[in-house]
Design a protein around this motif. Structure first.
Motif, PDB file in Angstrom:
ATOM      1  N   THR A  21     -32.533 -47.018 -30.768  1.00 34.18           N
ATOM      2  CA  THR A  21     -33.027 -48.237 -30.225  1.00 34.18           C
ATOM      3  C   THR A  21     -32.284 -48.496 -28.687  1.00 34.18           C
ATOM      4  OG1 THR A  21     -33.434 -49.180 -32.217  1.00 34.18           O
ATOM      5  CG2 THR A  21     -33.037 -50.935 -30.391  1.00 34.18           C
ATOM      6  N   LEU A  22     -33.163 -48.604 -28.028  1.00 29.42           N
ATOM      7  CA  LEU A  22     -32.578 -48.823 -26.300  1.00 29.42           C
ATOM      8  C   LEU A  22     -32.153 -50.345 -26.431  1.00 29.42           C
ATOM      9  CD1 LEU A  22     -35.091 -47.204 -24.264  1.00 29.42           C
ATOM     10  CD2 LEU A  22     -33.058 -46.247 -25.091  1.00 29.42           C
ATOM     11  N   THR A  23     -30.744 -50.686 -26.840  1.00 28.00           N
ATOM     12  CA  THR A  23     -30.386 -51.920 -27.212  1.00 28.00           C
ATOM     13  C   THR A  23     -30.529 -52.977 -25.765  1.00 28.00           C
ATOM     14  OG1 THR A  23     -27.891 -50.991 -26.679  1.00 28.00           O
ATOM     15  CG2 THR A  23     -28.869 -51.150 -28.923  1.00 28.00           C
ATOM     16  N   MET A  57     -35.300 -49.935 -13.420  1.00 26.03           N
ATOM     17  CA  MET A  57     -35.065 -50.133 -14.910  1.00 26.03           C
ATOM     18  C   MET A  57     -34.599 -48.835 -15.573  1.00 26.03           C
ATOM     19  SD  MET A  57     -36.912 -49.398 -18.135  1.00 26.03           S
ATOM     20  CE  MET A  57     -38.629 -49.188 -17.304  1.00 26.03           C
ATOM     21  N   LEU A  58     -35.335 -47.583 -15.306  1.00 28.41           N
ATOM     22  CA  LEU A  58     -34.980 -46.516 -15.612  1.00 28.41           C
ATOM     23  C   LEU A  58     -33.499 -45.805 -15.423  1.00 28.41           C
ATOM     24  CD1 LEU A  58     -38.323 -44.589 -15.466  1.00 28.41           C
ATOM     25  CD2 LEU A  58     -37.537 -45.675 -17.373  1.00 28.41           C
ATOM     26  N   THR A  59     -33.164 -46.317 -14.394  1.00 31.05           N
ATOM     27  CA  THR A  59     -31.793 -45.700 -13.568  1.00 31.05           C
ATOM     28  C   THR A  59     -30.879 -46.439 -14.493  1.00 31.05           C
ATOM     29  OG1 THR A  59     -32.720 -45.233 -11.571  1.00 31.05           O
ATOM     30  CG2 THR A  59     -30.514 -45.433 -11.754  1.00 31.05           C
ATOM     31  N   THR A  60     -30.925 -47.694 -14.527  1.00 34.41           N
ATOM     32  CA  THR A  60     -30.049 -48.618 -15.312  1.00 34.41           C
ATOM     33  C   THR A  60     -29.749 -48.464 -16.769  1.00 34.41           C
ATOM     34  OG1 THR A  60     -31.325 -50.518 -15.086  1.00 34.41           O
ATOM     35  CG2 THR A  60     -29.802 -50.208 -13.180  1.00 34.41           C
ATOM     36  N   THR A  61     -30.917 -48.128 -17.317  1.00 40.37           N
ATOM     37  CA  THR A  61     -30.890 -47.943 -18.747  1.00 40.37           C
ATOM     38  C   THR A  61     -29.839 -46.907 -19.324  1.00 40.37           C
ATOM     39  OG1 THR A  61     -33.307 -48.653 -18.850  1.00 40.37           O
ATOM     40  CG2 THR A  61     -32.307 -47.478 -20.796  1.00 40.37           C
ATOM     41  N   LEU A  62     -29.877 -45.884 -18.518  1.00 37.96           N
ATOM     42  CA  LEU A  62     -29.096 -44.883 -19.194  1.00 37.96           C
ATOM     43  C   LEU A  62     -27.563 -45.154 -19.466  1.00 37.96           C
ATOM     44  CD1 LEU A  62     -28.878 -41.819 -20.179  1.00 37.96           C
ATOM     45  CD2 LEU A  62     -28.395 -41.262 -17.910  1.00 37.96           C
ATOM     46  N   PRO A  63     -26.782 -45.726 -18.496  1.00 42.60           N
ATOM     47  CA  PRO A  63     -25.310 -46.087 -18.663  1.00 42.60           C
ATOM     48  C   PRO A  63     -25.121 -47.268 -19.767  1.00 42.60           C
ATOM     49  CG  PRO A  63     -26.052 -46.108 -16.423  1.00 42.60           C
ATOM     50  CD  PRO A  63     -26.991 -45.914 -16.990  1.00 42.60           C
ATOM     51  N   LEU A  64     -26.455 -48.098 -19.861  1.00 43.80           N
ATOM     52  CA  LEU A  64     -26.239 -49.200 -20.797  1.00 43.80           C
ATOM     53  C   LEU A  64     -26.362 -48.575 -22.327  1.00 43.80           C
ATOM     54  CD1 LEU A  64     -28.111 -51.720 -18.907  1.00 43.80           C
ATOM     55  CD2 LEU A  64     -25.816 -51.494 -18.982  1.00 43.80           C
TER      56      LEU A  64
END
Length: 717
Positions: free
Chosen positions: A296-298, A423-430
């Motif tokens: 899940t992408l929290t 959105m895609l760039t900031t998702t990975l570290p999160l």
């Protein structure tokens, strides 16, 4: 004066005893001659000159005894906790945090006494009841540090030999608990030796009694899976320091080469098992259950909860996910749905190539103009491909064109593309940090992520409201709907007409489809144009097949695609070398065994697509761009035999860019046909070359993309 001397002498013996007790030294019996005045004086001078002996530390002894008692109590508590954990797992009861604490207090290493093991597994007996090899090691700890510290002698009875393929000795400082081949040599009568065992054992037991028993049966425990480090926060720090997030695909490829086809990785809050070979991946998917779950992408889920948006099927699980997915499949996955929206995609692809022809004619260089001119133009196609992907997605989902191929595209559409990229760039570290904590402290990473999603939702809201008003006005006027007139109203119109999903759920799912349908098709198209451009022989072969199929089908796009399997093979080959998503995750619903390691149910297991696509164990000559490898064999059946070391099992699991099974990408049919149709029109109208044929450097931002977009030279045919 004489009485004072007598009193002093009377205290000499008690003082000597008291001194010997305090200093921990035996009382020295001195001869009577030394008690004379001269001897007494010499002894006093000697004692005055010699340094006093160090006092004995009783507190250190007490601390040592206390630590021994605490270690013994911790071991006993861990044994009891391990037994309780076994019965809780056996009868499917919830876990006890206190038991987990007891197990962690001993480093998750529990060796049950033989008597307790027989209570739980009475059938686990050896053939020779007189001597049990496993019971001979009860209470012994074979840590790597102990093994290195001991110097072997002729009296040693154990010898540890690393198994082939294990990590080298110098890597033990990473707290790596490797499996070893234990060869026990027992010397009963001098040089007469006999070999007692030659099988694989784990010298570090796990926190689960059930897993330990599995290890006794020849399957290695979960904790023995090779790993990159046990501390998730230390690993997260390394990821940040070494910039591994942007090169996660390269990190996975390197780690597989070092540790083998399976390894564990703990980064921040994420703890996963990574696998590589198709046979192992098939075992994973066989245990996915009726309601498959992936990671899940929290960050996405947290945004929906904070903004009180409904969740689409990408973020749902269980029966709720299944019911919504079955309704969406009818509109985007079934063959009848593909037949309805394929003309819309072909229209957008044809218009895109027409725009390119005008641009080459106007800005290109070469001989002549018009139909017979051989003019060429070198461009960076990435901005145009992003506009094509957005235009095609809007046409299929909302049933309308938004005019991105005009000379002055709308600013709102450009902002939408920017929002998706952000959105895609900031998702990975999160993925590796708790989003609600970042929200509470106002972290910039979370703020940018939330703003990007807000813009995506506002764009989708405007499109959905416009489509809803268009459908409502057609009903109010009493005219037939667009669908009944034969014109496809888009996925939005189809869902609204059927009324099986609420407007909030329609909005949630279409927003996710829009957000996931731009970069995920535009980026693979960049790689496809580059690979076709630097492989002219492959390009000519694919173009020839497309021309023949186009002529045979009379210009019908669906029939042309069916008659040109190399076109589909080109897309599959691009996604093998450059998968959009580099992993596919599942939570197995039952315990499974992969590479002879026991993996408990509920563990996050990732099939790593980038390393698999470039592994010589899976694909012969993996770095060669060859669409024909997908045409000469049936990749979805057992026809791949003989094409790799792992080809006899799991041959249908070599192409997983869109996932697998009921949880595969819901927009798969849209994306596949969108990319094939665009390549078809480009190959029919242009010859592709590249100014530089060096390998592209790639970066990972939740999707794999080139670090610098490639430049492509388009020459009119």
């Amino acid at each position: 004066m004489e009485s004072v001397v007598k009193v002093k002498k009377s205290f000499q013996k008690p003082m000597r005893k008291l001194t010997s007790c305090v200093l921990g030294q035996k009382e020295k019996r001195l001869c009577s001659g030394h008690r004379a005045a001269r001897g007494t004086r010499r002894r006093k001078d000697h004692l005055r000159q010699a340094p006093p002996p160090p006092p004995r530390s009783y507190q250190a002894d007490l601390d040592k005894e206390r630590k021994l008692r605490e270690a013994m109590n911790a071991r006993k508590n861990a044994e009891r906790a391990a037994m309780r954990a076994h019965f809780r797992r056996k009868y499917k009861l919830s876990e006890d945090p206190q038991d987990s604490y007891h197990l962690r207090s001993v480093g998750s290493k529990v060796v049950l006494p033989h008597e307790l093991s027989k209570i739980i597994y009475p059938e686990a007996t050896t053939k020779d009841e007189g001597f049990n090899l496993l019971s001979a090691f009860q209470g012994l700890s074979f840590g790597p540090d102990v093994m290195r510290a001991r110097s072997p002698s002729s009296a040693d009875v154990c010898k540890v030999i690393p198994q082939s393929g294990c990590r080298p000795e110098q890597d033990h400082e990473r707290d790596y608990e490797d499996h070893v081949l234990l060869v026990m040599v027992w010397n009963s009568r001098g040089p007469a030796c006999r070999q007692l065992a030659s099988r694989s054992f784990s010298l570090a037991a796990t926190s689960s009694v059930e897993e330990a028993a599995v290890g006794q049966g020849g399957v290695w425990d979960f904790e023995e899976i090779p790993h990159t480090g046990r501390n998730g926060w230390v690993n997260l720090l390394k990821f940040w320091r070494e910039d591994r997030f942007r090169h996660l695909h390269k990190h996975m490829e390197k780690t597989f080469k070092e540790l083998g086809p399976i390894y564990r990785e703990h980064v921040g809050t994420q703890n996963t098992v990574n696998i590589l070979l198709p046979g192992d991946i098939s075992e994973l998917f066989r245990s996915e259950g009726l309601h498959p779950q992936r990671m899940t992408l929290t960050a996405w889920a947290t945004h929906r909860e904070i903004r009180q948006h409904s969740k689409g099927i990408f973020l749902k699980n269980g029966e709720e996910w299944r019911s919504d997915r079955l309704l969406l499949n009818k509109e985007v996955m079934m063959a009848s749905a593909v037949k309805r929206f394929l003309p819309l995609l072909d229209e957008v692809a044809s218009d895109f190539c027409r725009m390119l022809k005008v641009r080459v004619e106007r800005e290109g260089r070469g001989e002549g103009r018009g139909e017979g001119g051989k003019r060429s133009l070198t461009i960076d196609p990435s901005p145009d491909l992003f506009r094509f992907a957005l235009e095609a997605s809007c046409h299929v989902l909302y049933g309308e064109r938004i005019g991105l191929f005009s000379s002055s595209p709308s600013l709102e559409s450009q902002k939408f593309i920017w929002a998706v990229e952000r959105m895609l760039t900031t998702t990975l570290p999160l993925l590796f940090l708790p989003p609600r904590l970042l929200l509470r402290i106002g972290a910039p990473q979370w703020t940018q992520h939330a703003k990007a999603w807000d813009h995506i939702f506002s764009h989708a809201e405007a499109r959905i409201q416009k489509g809803y008003q268009r459908l409502s006005s057609s009903r109010t006027q009493g005219s037939s709907t667009a669908g009944s007139r034969g014109q496809y109203p888009g996925v939005l119109g189809q869902l609204m007409e059927k009324g099986q999903l609420s407007l909030d759920l329609i909005k949630a799912n279409l927003t996710e489809l829009m957000a996931g349908g731009v970069d995920t098709t535009a980026v693979p198209l960049q790689f496809a144009l580059f690979e076709l451009g630097r492989n002219p022989e492959v390009q000519d072969k694919v173009r020839q097949q497309v021309k023949e199929s186009w002529a045979k089908a009379g210009g019908d796009p669906q029939a042309t695609l069916q008659g040109a399997p190399l076109l589909k093979g080109t897309i599959k080959e691009i996604l093998r070398l450059y998968p959009v998503g580099i992993t596919v995750q599942r939570y197995p619903v039952r315990d499974i065994v992969i590479q002879n390691y026991h993996i408990p149910a509920g563990t996050v297991v990732q099939a790593c697509l980038y390393p698999m696509g470039r592994s010589p164990e899976v694909f012969p000559d993996p770095l060669r761009f060859d669409p024909g490898r997908w045409v000469s064999s049936k990749e979805e059946g057992p026809g791949d035999r003989g094409r790799g070391a792992d080809s006899t099992e799991g041959a249908g699991f070599r192409s997983l860019a869109f996932g697998f099974g009921s949880r595969q990408c819901v927009g798969r049919r849209i994306a596949e046909n969108e990319m094939q149709l665009l390549l078809m029109h480009i190959l029919l109208n242009f010859h592709l070359t590249v100014p530089c044929s060096d390998d592209l450097e790639t970066t990972y931002t939740l999707i794999l993309q080139p670090r610098v977009p490639p430049r492509i030279t388009l020459t009119k045919l």
